[in-house]
Design a protein around this motif. Sequence first.
Motif, PDB file in Angstrom:
ATOM      1  N   ALA B  44       0.875  -1.173   0.000  1.00 56.06           N
ATOM      2  CA  ALA B  44       0.000   0.000   0.000  1.00 56.06           C
ATOM      3  C   ALA B  44       0.906   1.214   0.000  1.00 56.06           C
ATOM      4  O   ALA B  44       2.076   1.123   0.390  1.00 56.06           O
ATOM      5  N   VAL B  45       0.401   2.364  -0.427  1.00 57.49           N
ATOM      6  CA  VAL B  45       1.247   3.564  -0.433  1.00 57.49           C
ATOM      7  C   VAL B  45       1.734   3.821   0.998  1.00 57.49           C
ATOM      8  O   VAL B  45       1.047   3.466   1.956  1.00 57.49           O
ATOM      9  N   PRO B  46       2.925   4.427   1.152  1.00 60.82           N
ATOM     10  CA  PRO B  46       3.484   4.631   2.495  1.00 60.82           C
ATOM     11  C   PRO B  46       2.532   5.390   3.419  1.00 60.82           C
ATOM     12  O   PRO B  46       2.492   5.126   4.618  1.00 60.82           O
ATOM     13  N   GLU B  47       1.770   6.331   2.850  1.00 60.41           N
ATOM     14  CA  GLU B  47       0.813   7.087   3.658  1.00 60.41           C
ATOM     15  C   GLU B  47      -0.226   6.160   4.285  1.00 60.41           C
ATOM     16  O   GLU B  47      -0.863   6.499   5.276  1.00 60.41           O
ATOM     17  N   ALA B  48      -0.412   4.974   3.670  1.00 64.37           N
ATOM     18  CA  ALA B  48      -1.399   4.027   4.194  1.00 64.37           C
ATOM     19  C   ALA B  48      -0.728   2.799   4.801  1.00 64.37           C
ATOM     20  O   ALA B  48      -1.334   1.756   4.937  1.00 64.37           O
ATOM     21  N   CYS B 112       9.607  -0.618  -3.246  1.00 68.35           N
ATOM     22  CA  CYS B 112       8.741  -0.244  -4.361  1.00 68.35           C
ATOM     23  C   CYS B 112       9.573   0.570  -5.340  1.00 68.35           C
ATOM     24  O   CYS B 112      10.308   1.470  -4.940  1.00 68.35           O
ATOM     25  N   ASN B 113       9.499   0.239  -6.616  1.00 71.06           N
ATOM     26  CA  ASN B 113      10.224   1.045  -7.601  1.00 71.06           C
ATOM     27  C   ASN B 113       9.297   1.629  -8.665  1.00 71.06           C
ATOM     28  O   ASN B 113       9.705   1.884  -9.792  1.00 71.06           O
ATOM     29  N   THR B 114       8.041   1.810  -8.274  1.00 74.59           N
ATOM     30  CA  THR B 114       7.104   2.563  -9.107  1.00 74.59           C
ATOM     31  C   THR B 114       6.669   3.760  -8.282  1.00 74.59           C
ATOM     32  O   THR B 114       6.206   3.586  -7.154  1.00 74.59           O
ATOM     33  N   TRP B 115       6.845   4.952  -8.823  1.00 74.71           N
ATOM     34  CA  TRP B 115       6.557   6.157  -8.051  1.00 74.71           C
ATOM     35  C   TRP B 115       5.055   6.229  -7.772  1.00 74.71           C
ATOM     36  O   TRP B 115       4.278   6.672  -8.593  1.00 74.71           O
ATOM     37  N   CYS B 116       4.634   5.739  -6.588  1.00 72.89           N
ATOM     38  CA  CYS B 116       3.218   5.474  -6.354  1.00 72.89           C
ATOM     39  C   CYS B 116       2.546   6.555  -5.521  1.00 72.89           C
ATOM     40  O   CYS B 116       1.320   6.595  -5.426  1.00 72.89           O
ATOM     41  N   SER B 117       3.316   7.422  -4.894  1.00 70.67           N
ATOM     42  CA  SER B 117       2.743   8.467  -4.046  1.00 70.67           C
ATOM     43  C   SER B 117       3.871   9.425  -3.701  1.00 70.67           C
ATOM     44  O   SER B 117       5.033   9.119  -3.946  1.00 70.67           O
ATOM     45  N   PRO B 118       3.541  10.597  -3.138  1.00 62.54           N
ATOM     46  CA  PRO B 118       4.621  11.541  -2.814  1.00 62.54           C
ATOM     47  C   PRO B 118       5.677  10.935  -1.884  1.00 62.54           C
ATOM     48  O   PRO B 118       6.849  11.261  -1.974  1.00 62.54           O
ATOM     49  N   ASP B 119       5.250  10.047  -1.006  1.00 69.93           N
ATOM     50  CA  ASP B 119       6.198   9.431  -0.075  1.00 69.93           C
ATOM     51  C   ASP B 119       6.750   8.107  -0.577  1.00 69.93           C
ATOM     52  O   ASP B 119       7.365   7.362   0.185  1.00 69.93           O
ATOM     53  N   HIS B 120       6.522   7.842  -1.842  1.00 69.04           N
ATOM     54  CA  HIS B 120       6.892   6.546  -2.421  1.00 69.04           C
ATOM     55  C   HIS B 120       8.261   6.023  -1.973  1.00 69.04           C
ATOM     56  O   HIS B 120       8.420   4.856  -1.645  1.00 69.04           O
ATOM     57  N   GLY B 266      17.711  19.094 -11.238  1.00 66.57           N
ATOM     58  CA  GLY B 266      17.314  19.240  -9.832  1.00 66.57           C
ATOM     59  C   GLY B 266      15.897  19.736  -9.668  1.00 66.57           C
ATOM     60  O   GLY B 266      15.522  20.221  -8.605  1.00 66.57           O
ATOM     61  N   ASN B 267      15.100  19.636 -10.739  1.00 65.73           N
ATOM     62  CA  ASN B 267      13.771  20.234 -10.702  1.00 65.73           C
ATOM     63  C   ASN B 267      12.658  19.229 -11.014  1.00 65.73           C
ATOM     64  O   ASN B 267      11.691  19.559 -11.676  1.00 65.73           O
ATOM     65  N   GLY B 268      12.817  17.982 -10.570  1.00 65.71           N
ATOM     66  CA  GLY B 268      11.749  17.010 -10.788  1.00 65.71           C
ATOM     67  C   GLY B 268      10.479  17.432 -10.075  1.00 65.71           C
ATOM     68  O   GLY B 268      10.506  18.313  -9.217  1.00 65.71           O
ATOM     69  N   PRO B 269       9.350  16.803 -10.437  1.00 69.80           N
ATOM     70  CA  PRO B 269       8.072  17.216  -9.835  1.00 69.80           C
ATOM     71  C   PRO B 269       8.006  17.026  -8.324  1.00 69.80           C
ATOM     72  O   PRO B 269       7.192  17.673  -7.671  1.00 69.80           O
ATOM     73  N   ALA B 270       8.855  16.165  -7.754  1.00 72.83           N
ATOM     74  CA  ALA B 270       8.810  15.971  -6.307  1.00 72.83           C
ATOM     75  C   ALA B 270       9.780  16.906  -5.590  1.00 72.83           C
ATOM     76  O   ALA B 270       9.880  16.903  -4.370  1.00 72.83           O
ATOM     77  N   ALA B 271      10.511  17.729  -6.362  1.00 75.12           N
ATOM     78  CA  ALA B 271      11.558  18.553  -5.774  1.00 75.12           C
ATOM     79  C   ALA B 271      11.016  19.603  -4.803  1.00 75.12           C
ATOM     80  O   ALA B 271      11.709  20.014  -3.887  1.00 75.12           O
TER      81      ALA B 271
END
Lengths: 170, 337
Positions: B44-48, B112-120, B266-271
């Motif tokens: 499950a996503v880390p948040e869950a 997990c190696n699929t970017w599944c959530s902000p805390d992935h 250095g500007n990925g969407p999670a940056a």
Amino acid sequence: MSRVQKSFAWMRQHWVILIGIILAIGVMTFPIPQITDPQTRTITLDARQFEFAPHRIHINKGDRVIIQFTASDVVHGFYLDGYGIQERVEPGITKQIEFVAEHTGKFRYRCSVSCGSLHPFMIGELVVGPNEPFWRAIAFVIVSVITLIAYQFFSKGTSYEHATLGTSPA
Amino acid sequence: MKRELLAIGIVILILIGLPVGVFIYNRQHTNPDSPERLITIQAAVPEAGGFQPSAIKVTAGETVTLRFTSVDVTHGIAIGPGLGIDLGHVDPGHVQEVSLTFEKAGTYTFYCNTWCSPDHWRMRGTVDVIDPANPDAAPSPYHDPIIEQLVEEGVNIDANTTMDMPDHPQPDVLRFDQPASIEQGHILAASLVIPTELADTEWRLTHTPIEGLALLENNNPSISMSDLINVIAYMWTSDTPPEDIQWAEEYYNKNCAACHGQTGEGNGPAADQTAQSPVAFADFTYMFGMRSDVLYAKIRRGGMGTDMPNFGTLLTPEETLRLVGYLWQLAFKDRPN
Ligand SMILES: [Cu+2]
Ligand SMILES: [Cu+2]
């Protein structure tokens, strides 16, 4: 009155309808030339929970489409109905999707990676135009309406006379 | 009357048959008589909550089957370090399985190696492999010569630059206003005097390109600075063979680009969610003051509260060096501008 005379008289009265019918047939059958030459279109398509930006893309048949596909939060996918194109993109990466728009119509693109609760609603629309049947139908309706109004207008006198004749024996 | 009896019979049959059926089904699928253990891990996503369970124990030499399921979104499963296991994605409602035998005691990580959530990137679990002969032994501390050397030298891997080291030549920043060309450098390298240190891979691992540049300049006084920079760019990118670079690029795109950006800007969407800004490897001037061993140590250990994850529990030292090689590519490779 002879037959020919009769039909002439009918035409005199109802010429508006005749013109209307001819126009309507014209609208439905007139060959539309390719409006624009096929172009290469580069489109930036960003996927985020739970929408595509843009969620509608208009192109013309024959265009070469290059979609620069990105994701701005989690992994998303792109599946294009009708074309069977599928791609998957990690956030931070730009994936290039290339194809030639061979089929006209409306095609949905949807996210092909289960990306969260509202994932099934992550849908966009690719419109490959000119969408002829649609515009023809609109033109047909407009012509018909105008014809009817014009008919009412031009034949008012006649029908009024008829009406008077019919209702004033006294 | 007869019909009533029949109905009751059917109800009883269902009431008894269902549990018995479920029992038999479970028994067949878990098969307790088989020596092979099946461990089901729910993703499950880390948040869950991330992986459940997030820590499992197995004995060295034992063959176990790990079955991964997902309860929410698409995840990806890999196990490391050094096992080369990447199960691909696991979609909700599907399973991915792998049967494996851990030969050596130690700690492994499934992640997990699929970017599944902000805390992935926090989504990890551990496999403790116990030595059957000595089940209570604490895992032996891991030796990493490169990192030990850094500690000995007193290098602070959290400093933003290694240029404040004693004796480090101070760069003239204005010299770095144009991008380097690895290809040009490759052509030129053959005609220059390359000092022995500089020709040594080990030396380059523990020194910055600026230090290399200073050496090269002393030995080739008549060559223009931009040509010298090209040669340095070539030398710092020549250690990693193309197939390793390709591996590293794939790994980087999946696991690093969301923060550091595909081209290393250095500007990925999670940056904008990380405690500190991710480093821009594409910043050529910055990388001229960086050392491979420091990059290596940072990747393995991670940041201290900066949200740079540690990859030392996922990657082998060799794999980490491949990634370092790729970071030099990002810094120096010719890019259209
Ligand atoms: Cu999605
Ligand atoms: Cu995940």
